[in-house]
Design an enzyme around this catalytic site. Structure first.
Site, mmCIF file in Angstrom:
data_model
loop_
_atom_site.group_PDB
_atom_site.id
_atom_site.type_symbol
_atom_site.label_atom_id
_atom_site.label_comp_id
_atom_site.label_asym_id
_atom_site.label_seq_id
_atom_site.Cartn_x
_atom_site.Cartn_y
_atom_site.Cartn_z
ATOM 1 N N GLY A 1 5.218 -0.785 3.781
ATOM 2 C CA GLY A 1 5.716 -2.083 4.209
ATOM 3 C C GLY A 1 5.628 -3.083 3.071
ATOM 4 N N GLY B 1 14.469 -5.207 36.978
ATOM 5 C CA GLY B 1 15.630 -5.363 36.094
ATOM 6 C C GLY B 1 15.413 -6.433 35.055
ATOM 7 C CB SER C 1 -0.217 13.598 8.718
ATOM 8 O OG SER C 1 0.354 12.878 9.770
ATOM 9 C CD GLU D 1 -3.647 2.259 8.252
ATOM 10 O OE1 GLU D 1 -2.998 1.238 7.989
ATOM 11 O OE2 GLU D 1 -3.907 3.132 7.400
ATOM 12 N NE ARG E 1 4.335 0.693 38.512
ATOM 13 C CZ ARG E 1 5.510 0.132 38.777
ATOM 14 N NH1 ARG E 1 5.788 -0.279 40.008
ATOM 15 N NH2 ARG E 1 6.404 -0.041 37.824
ATOM 16 C CG ASP F 1 0.625 11.847 14.593
ATOM 17 O OD1 ASP F 1 1.656 11.541 15.197
ATOM 18 O OD2 ASP F 1 -0.178 12.704 15.009
ATOM 19 C CD GLN G 1 -2.566 7.099 2.044
ATOM 20 O OE1 GLN G 1 -3.572 6.500 1.610
ATOM 21 N NE2 GLN G 1 -2.477 7.537 3.280
ATOM 22 C CE1 TYR H 1 -2.561 3.262 2.153
ATOM 23 C CE2 TYR H 1 -4.142 1.914 0.961
ATOM 24 C CZ TYR H 1 -3.826 3.084 1.620
ATOM 25 O OH TYR H 1 -4.770 4.072 1.763
ATOM 26 C CD GLN I 1 4.499 -4.856 40.634
ATOM 27 O OE1 GLN I 1 5.127 -3.855 41.049
ATOM 28 N NE2 GLN I 1 5.010 -5.669 39.732
HETATM 29 C C1 LIG Z 1 -2.181 -8.776 9.766
HETATM 30 C C2 LIG Z 1 -3.301 -8.371 9.000
HETATM 31 C C3 LIG Z 1 -3.330 -7.017 8.552
HETATM 32 C C4 LIG Z 1 -4.559 -6.376 9.088
HETATM 33 C C5 LIG Z 1 -4.178 -5.277 9.928
HETATM 34 C C6 LIG Z 1 -3.744 -5.752 11.284
HETATM 35 C C7 LIG Z 1 -3.497 -4.580 12.141
HETATM 36 C C8 LIG Z 1 -2.475 -4.843 13.134
HETATM 37 C C9 LIG Z 1 -1.133 -5.028 12.558
HETATM 38 C C10 LIG Z 1 -0.755 -3.904 11.629
HETATM 39 C C11 LIG Z 1 0.264 -4.388 10.648
HETATM 40 C C12 LIG Z 1 0.720 -3.604 9.747
HETATM 41 C C13 LIG Z 1 0.104 -2.282 9.698
HETATM 42 C C14 LIG Z 1 1.031 -1.194 9.356
HETATM 43 C C15 LIG Z 1 0.299 -0.480 8.295
HETATM 44 C C16 LIG Z 1 0.591 0.957 8.250
HETATM 45 C C17 LIG Z 1 0.065 1.435 6.925
HETATM 46 C C18 LIG Z 1 0.007 2.904 6.836
HETATM 47 O O1 LIG Z 1 0.489 3.631 7.657
HETATM 48 S S1 LIG Z 1 -0.859 3.392 5.461
HETATM 49 C C19 LIG Z 1 -0.804 5.146 5.514
HETATM 50 C C20 LIG Z 1 -1.634 5.679 6.660
HETATM 51 N N1 LIG Z 1 -1.769 7.076 6.505
HETATM 52 C C21 LIG Z 1 -2.678 7.768 7.175
HETATM 53 O O2 LIG Z 1 -3.402 7.287 8.025
HETATM 54 C C22 LIG Z 1 -2.788 9.230 6.796
HETATM 55 C C23 LIG Z 1 -3.555 10.024 7.839
HETATM 56 N N2 LIG Z 1 -4.189 11.164 7.208
HETATM 57 C C24 LIG Z 1 -5.507 11.095 6.800
HETATM 58 O O3 LIG Z 1 -6.219 10.137 6.964
HETATM 59 C C25 LIG Z 1 -6.068 12.351 6.158
HETATM 60 O O4 LIG Z 1 -5.013 13.102 5.591
HETATM 61 C C26 LIG Z 1 -6.835 13.254 7.182
HETATM 62 C C27 LIG Z 1 -8.083 12.527 7.594
HETATM 63 C C28 LIG Z 1 -5.970 13.548 8.371
HETATM 64 C C29 LIG Z 1 -7.184 14.572 6.519
HETATM 65 O O5 LIG Z 1 -7.766 14.230 5.301
HETATM 66 P P1 LIG Z 1 -8.350 15.379 4.350
HETATM 67 O O6 LIG Z 1 -8.729 14.772 3.067
HETATM 68 O O7 LIG Z 1 -7.402 16.519 4.335
HETATM 69 O O8 LIG Z 1 -9.686 15.691 5.062
HETATM 70 P P2 LIG Z 1 -10.130 16.852 6.036
HETATM 71 O O9 LIG Z 1 -9.433 16.763 7.351
HETATM 72 O O10 LIG Z 1 -10.094 18.141 5.298
HETATM 73 O O11 LIG Z 1 -11.628 16.382 6.212
HETATM 74 C C30 LIG Z 1 -12.532 16.524 5.124
HETATM 75 C C31 LIG Z 1 -13.748 15.703 5.482
HETATM 76 O O12 LIG Z 1 -13.467 14.342 5.258
HETATM 77 C C32 LIG Z 1 -13.745 13.593 6.414
HETATM 78 N N3 LIG Z 1 -12.850 12.451 6.438
HETATM 79 C C33 LIG Z 1 -11.499 12.486 6.518
HETATM 80 N N4 LIG Z 1 -11.022 11.227 6.507
HETATM 81 C C34 LIG Z 1 -12.083 10.390 6.407
HETATM 82 C C35 LIG Z 1 -12.230 8.970 6.356
HETATM 83 N N5 LIG Z 1 -11.161 8.153 6.438
HETATM 84 N N6 LIG Z 1 -13.471 8.452 6.248
HETATM 85 C C36 LIG Z 1 -14.541 9.291 6.207
HETATM 86 N N7 LIG Z 1 -14.500 10.662 6.258
HETATM 87 C C37 LIG Z 1 -13.258 11.171 6.360
HETATM 88 C C38 LIG Z 1 -13.515 14.552 7.548
HETATM 89 O O13 LIG Z 1 -14.164 14.114 8.699
HETATM 90 C C39 LIG Z 1 -14.098 15.820 6.971
HETATM 91 O O14 LIG Z 1 -15.479 15.746 7.077
HETATM 92 P P3 LIG Z 1 -16.308 17.122 7.204
HETATM 93 O O15 LIG Z 1 -17.740 16.661 7.302
HETATM 94 O O16 LIG Z 1 -15.997 17.908 5.961
HETATM 95 O O17 LIG Z 1 -15.800 17.789 8.457
HETATM 96 C C1 LIG Z 2 6.402 1.114 10.947
HETATM 97 C C2 LIG Z 2 5.674 1.953 9.924
HETATM 98 C C3 LIG Z 2 5.003 1.334 8.874
HETATM 99 C C4 LIG Z 2 4.361 2.103 7.897
HETATM 100 N N1 LIG Z 2 3.758 1.471 6.844
HETATM 101 C C5 LIG Z 2 3.207 2.230 5.865
HETATM 102 C C6 LIG Z 2 2.621 1.599 4.708
HETATM 103 O O1 LIG Z 2 2.619 0.379 4.604
HETATM 104 N N2 LIG Z 2 2.102 2.386 3.745
HETATM 105 C C7 LIG Z 2 2.097 3.762 3.838
HETATM 106 O O2 LIG Z 2 1.604 4.430 2.919
HETATM 107 N N3 LIG Z 2 2.625 4.393 4.933
HETATM 108 C C8 LIG Z 2 3.175 3.651 5.930
HETATM 109 N N4 LIG Z 2 3.726 4.264 7.032
HETATM 110 C C9 LIG Z 2 3.738 5.734 7.098
HETATM 111 C C10 LIG Z 2 2.756 6.240 8.132
HETATM 112 O O3 LIG Z 2 1.452 6.054 7.678
HETATM 113 C C11 LIG Z 2 3.030 7.723 8.404
HETATM 114 O O4 LIG Z 2 4.311 7.824 8.983
HETATM 115 C C12 LIG Z 2 1.964 8.281 9.339
HETATM 116 O O5 LIG Z 2 0.757 8.449 8.622
HETATM 117 C C13 LIG Z 2 2.381 9.607 9.964
HETATM 118 O O6 LIG Z 2 2.607 10.568 8.962
HETATM 119 P P1 LIG Z 2 3.974 11.393 8.936
HETATM 120 O O7 LIG Z 2 5.090 10.443 9.004
HETATM 121 O O8 LIG Z 2 3.873 12.349 7.808
HETATM 122 O O9 LIG Z 2 3.963 12.219 10.302
HETATM 123 P P2 LIG Z 2 3.803 13.814 10.439
HETATM 124 O O10 LIG Z 2 2.414 14.216 10.110
HETATM 125 O O11 LIG Z 2 4.925 14.477 9.749
HETATM 126 O O12 LIG Z 2 3.956 13.928 12.040
HETATM 127 C C14 LIG Z 2 5.041 14.624 12.644
HETATM 128 C C15 LIG Z 2 4.483 15.409 13.815
HETATM 129 O O13 LIG Z 2 3.632 16.447 13.289
HETATM 130 C C16 LIG Z 2 2.386 16.436 13.969
HETATM 131 N N5 LIG Z 2 1.339 16.943 13.069
HETATM 132 C C17 LIG Z 2 1.208 16.693 11.757
HETATM 133 N N6 LIG Z 2 0.125 17.320 11.257
HETATM 134 C C18 LIG Z 2 -0.459 17.975 12.290
HETATM 135 C C19 LIG Z 2 -1.618 18.809 12.428
HETATM 136 N N7 LIG Z 2 -2.408 19.098 11.401
HETATM 137 N N8 LIG Z 2 -1.907 19.296 13.664
HETATM 138 C C20 LIG Z 2 -1.126 18.999 14.715
HETATM 139 N N9 LIG Z 2 -0.002 18.228 14.653
HETATM 140 C C21 LIG Z 2 0.318 17.730 13.455
HETATM 141 C C22 LIG Z 2 2.177 14.976 14.348
HETATM 142 O O14 LIG Z 2 1.267 14.880 15.442
HETATM 143 C C23 LIG Z 2 3.593 14.562 14.736
HETATM 144 O O15 LIG Z 2 3.812 14.919 16.084
HETATM 145 C C24 LIG Z 2 4.379 3.518 8.003
HETATM 146 C C25 LIG Z 2 5.028 4.135 9.072
HETATM 147 C C26 LIG Z 2 5.677 3.368 10.036
HETATM 148 C C27 LIG Z 2 6.397 4.060 11.169
#
Ligand SMILES: CCCCCCCCCC/C=C\CCCCCC(=O)SCCNC(=O)CCNC(=O)[C@H](O)C(C)(C)COP(=O)(O)OP(=O)(O)OC[C@H]1O[C@@H](n2cnc3c(N)ncnc32)[C@H](O)[C@@H]1OP(=O)(O)O
Ligand SMILES: Cc1cc2nc3c(=O)[nH]c(=O)nc-3n(C[C@H](O)[C@H](O)[C@H](O)COP(=O)(O)OP(=O)(O)OC[C@H]3O[C@@H](n4cnc5c(N)ncnc54)[C@H](O)[C@@H]3O)c2cc1C
Length: 647
Positions: free
Chosen positions: A183, A407, A150, A430, A339, A432, A143, A141, A336
């Site tokens: 990943g 320890g 973020s 997934e 906690r 921050d 992204q 994935y 203990q």
């Molecule tokens: C083993 C099996 C696997 C299964 C999993 C097991 C889990 C346990 C083990 C895990 C193993 C591996 C996992 C590791 C994986 C890691 C993978 C990743 O990290 S992938 C990348 C992840 N990245 C993110 O999460 C990015 C975070 N940022 C965002 O989601 C967005 O940028 C934001 C939501 C912060 C902002 O989005 P934006 O488009 O700018 O939207 P606004 O804030 O302006 O909001 C507009 C509007 O949209 C609504 N909104 C936003 N997001 C959503 C959503 N997801 N769904 C529905 N609606 C959404 C928001 O509420 C606003 O609504 P309004 O009504 O307009 O207010």
């Molecule tokens: C182990 C691991 C596995 C991952 N796997 C994947 C994957 O498979 N696919 C994928 O696409 N991504 C993956 N990621 C990336 C991950 O999804 C991002 O690192 C995560 O979404 C956080 O975004 P960032 O790194 O840009 O943090 P940033 O947003 O740069 O965060 C830095 C600091 O800024 C702060 N900050 C940022 N925006 C705001 C705001 N608007 N207001 C206040 N504070 C803010 C945060 O709270 C944080 O303290 C992985 C990351 C890790 C560590």
């Protein structure tokens, strides 16, 4: 001694049926029997040994992970486990149960497959899913980029439609547009779902998902225009270094138009952008799916740490000996208990809220099929908020469990350092945790602002409908046991969350620019979001320990007074006394094998000291009596010093 259960005396104190609780923890008798069967198969299979990881270098560690993943897949097929879990459980859980360390399969099954299931058209699903299910392709994935994680709307990778060839040109225009972190990307994946800005005829339509092949299925070499590799070592020794988080850049890579995921939006052969009347946020659907999975995962990670710390706290004795008698078990110290037991309660609370969240996610998925988007905001707020709350509490809880073991908790053989190092990125990936809590705060402030329009709040914000009552509320607790009444606890948590949220909304209204106000008040908004999420999770023991921890909120918002706060603390101590005889049985109910726990402190039989001593000698440093380097560097220094002393 071998074969003796040093914790039998603790197990005999249990006041409930542990076998029944095992079924409750597993979710059903079928799931208990299957997970019990898999965990015993894994424990007896030498391929899945875990005790050697700390000593392996990165390349050996990674190669060993690939070997485990391949063996696990073979075993899942041989045992015909594929599809045996409930329909919702992807193959990931079976593989994860076998491999039990971060591996590319997590992202193939946990994100690549769900992205196609959620955002692909029926035709695209029919084409790609069979290949993915049979692991004829391996996906990730992609992204996050070097410059943006973020802020998804800030992603820079482009997908430009070329009407002449009916293709998209995928390109990395800047260094910061390099895909970074995905990943499974670095060394293994053959394909990715790539998130890029859709450009048609110079117009930017925002971020969309595209299926892109990265490597040849013949020789696994990167395809033309693809530069790809691993981003390097991460926190901890083995930990997440069994995963190839990767870097990827595109130099004008062409893909067919039908490889844009088109369930939410389409691009016609003529290059016309069609956005069906569905929320653009459906493109975020995979993240919502994984966030709800991560909540269940938090209960697993926390329960592993609590199991280790509880069993060891019952084995460890320190001080308190009278007339040469036994010293006191550290689990009997109130500090203990104060906690450890809230973490024991949290593990169960997160397990149950994870089940509820799976129901909510399943419900919203069914509604989406019927074009009913009414609960999408609730699903987003709940998955984002509970992912944030449970991962923060779990990461902190694992570290607390290490400290609870003194320890010996710092030894790799305790299993806790590795568990912590593998788990902590959950607070970041997934989403921050702060960024996600701000999403919850947006949802809460919007809910409060709509109350005056007659918009009846539903779901987890339904309590806001009783705002007037909650703003007048003051607890009528008179004695400690009043805090055992669920409605008494619930009302206090509702009043606290409502008041913190209303206070934020009132302060926001003083700003002429709402966005400026939101930024200025972000810290308060995060606290209000936490209060709301804790309300969702609240259960008795978990609730009272939270109430005690956040007593300042409850008193400053006028929900309770200091006297009632001290009654809650008194009741908490009473609850600890009730939990105490059941503590070891409550962690036995997780049904973890010693192999799965990977901890000498957490051994089922409690035979800790002989095994700790035995394990120490296995360290490679003990292969020689005089360590390498001593004669080369230290002995000459010593001899020189001795000579100087004689002069
Ligand atoms: C083993 C099996 C696997 C299964 C999993 C097991 C889990 C346990 C083990 C895990 C193993 C591996 C996992 C590791 C994986 C890691 C993978 C990743 O990290 S992938 C990348 C992840 N990245 C993110 O999460 C990015 C975070 N940022 C965002 O989601 C967005 O940028 C934001 C939501 C912060 C902002 O989005 P934006 O488009 O700018 O939207 P606004 O804030 O302006 O909001 C507009 C509007 O949209 C609504 N909104 C936003 N997001 C959503 C959503 N997801 N769904 C529905 N609606 C959404 C928001 O509420 C606003 O609504 P309004 O009504 O307009 O207010
Ligand atoms: C182990 C691991 C596995 C991952 N796997 C994947 C994957 O498979 N696919 C994928 O696409 N991504 C993956 N990621 C990336 C991950 O999804 C991002 O690192 C995560 O979404 C956080 O975004 P960032 O790194 O840009 O943090 P940033 O947003 O740069 O965060 C830095 C600091 O800024 C702060 N900050 C940022 N925006 C705001 C705001 N608007 N207001 C206040 N504070 C803010 C945060 O709270 C944080 O303290 C992985 C990351 C890790 C560590």
């Amino acid at each position: 001694m071998e074969g003796v259960d040093h914790l039998a005396f603790e197990r005999n104190k249990a006041q409930f049926d542990v076998d029944e609780m095992k079924i409750v923890w597993a979710g059903s008798r079928e799931d208990f029997e299957l997970s019990d069967r898999i965990s015993r198969l894994v424990a007896s299979d030498p391929v899945f040994r875990k005790d050697d990881r700390a000593a392996l270098g990165r390349k050996e560690l990674f190669k060993n992970t690939l070997r485990k993943a391949a063996h696990a897949w073979k075993r899942v097929i041989e045992l015909r486990l594929s599809g045996e879990f409930s329909a919702l459980e992807p193959e990931a859980y079976k593989l994860r149960a076998f491999v039990d360390q971060p591996a590319f399969t997590d992202l193939h099954w946990g994100m690549f497959v769900p992205a196609i299931q959620g955002q692909g058209t029926d035709e695209q699903q029919q084409k790609w899913l069979p290949l993915a299910y049979r692991m004829q392709i391996i996906g990730c994935y992609a992204q996050t980029e070097l410059g943006h994680g973020s802020n998804v709307q800030g992603l820079e990778t482009t997908a430009t439609f070329d009407p002449k060839t009916d293709e998209f040109v995928i390109h990395s225009p800047t260094l910061t547009s390099s895909k970074w972190w995905p990943g499974g990307l670095g060394k293994v994946s053959t394909h990715a779902v790539v998130y890029a800005r859709l450009i048609i005829d110079g117009q930017d339509y925002g971020v969309h998902g595209f299926i892109v092949q990265l490597r040849s299925l013949d020789d696994h070499l990167p395809l033309p225009g693809i530069t790809i590799g691993d981003i390097g070592m991460k926190f901890g020794n083995a930990a997440y270094n069994t995963m190839d988080n990767g870097v990827l850049t595109f130099d004008h890579v062409r893909i067919p138009r039908n490889q844009m995921l088109m369930r939410v939006s389409q691009v016609t052969r003529e290059g016309k952008y069609v956005h069906s009347n569905v929320p653009r946020q459906l493109v975020y659907g995979t993240m919502v799916y994984v966030r709800q999975k991560i909540v269940a995962d938090a209960s697993v990670a926390l329960s592993r740490a609590v199991c280790i710390a509880t069993r060891y706290s019952a084995v460890r004795r320190q001080f308190g000996s009278h007339n040469g008698g036994l010293e006191t078990q550290v689990i009997d110290y109130k500090t203990q208990q104060s906690r450890l037991f809230p973490l024991l309660a949290s593990a169960y609370a997160f397990r149950f809220v994870g089940e509820w969240l799976l129901w909510l996610y399943t419900d919203v998925t069914e509604r989406l099929k019927a074009k009913d988007f009414s609960t999408l905001p609730e699903a987003h707020a709940c998955t984002a908020g509970l992912k944030s709350l449970t991962t923060t509490a779990t990461a902190d809880g694992i570290e607390e469990c290490r400290k609870l073991c003194g320890g010996h908790g710092y030894l790799c053989s305790s299993g806790l350092p590795e568990l912590f190092a593998v788990y902590v990125p959950a607070c970041t990936y997934e989403g921050d945790n702060i960024v996600l809590l701000l999403q919850v705060a947006r949802h809460l402030v919007k809910t409060v602002s709509q109350l005056s329009t007659g918009n009846k709040p539903v779901g987890t914000t339904a309590y806001m409908a009783r705002l007037e009552q909650l703003l007048q509320y003051h607890s009528d607790v008179k004695k400690a046991e009043d805090w055992l009444k669920p409605n008494v606890v619930l009302e206090a948590f509702e009043a606290r969350a409502a008041r913190m949220c209303v206070a934020c909304a009132q302060n926001l209204s003083k700003f002429s620019n709402p966005e400026e106000g939101f930024q200025e008040l972000a810290a308060d908004l995060v606290e209000a979001a936490v209060a709301h999420c804790q309300l969702i999770v609240v259960s008795n023991v978990y609730a009272l320990s939270l109430l005690h921890k956040h007593l300042g909120d409850f008193i400053s918002t006028g929900c309770i007074d200091p006297k009632q706060g001290s009654l809650a603390n008194e009741q908490l101590r009473n609850l600890y006394s009730q939990v105490r005889p059941n503590a070891v049985a409550l962690v036995d109910a997780y049904n973890y094998t010693d192999h799965y726990l990977g901890s000498i402190l957490g051994r089922y039989d409690g035979n800790v000291y002989p095994k700790l001593y035995e394990e120490a000698w296995k360290d490679p440093l003990n292969d020689s009596i005089v360590p390498d380097g001593f004669k080369e560097y230290i002995q000459p220094l010593l001899k020189q010093q001795l000579r100087n002393a004689r002069l």
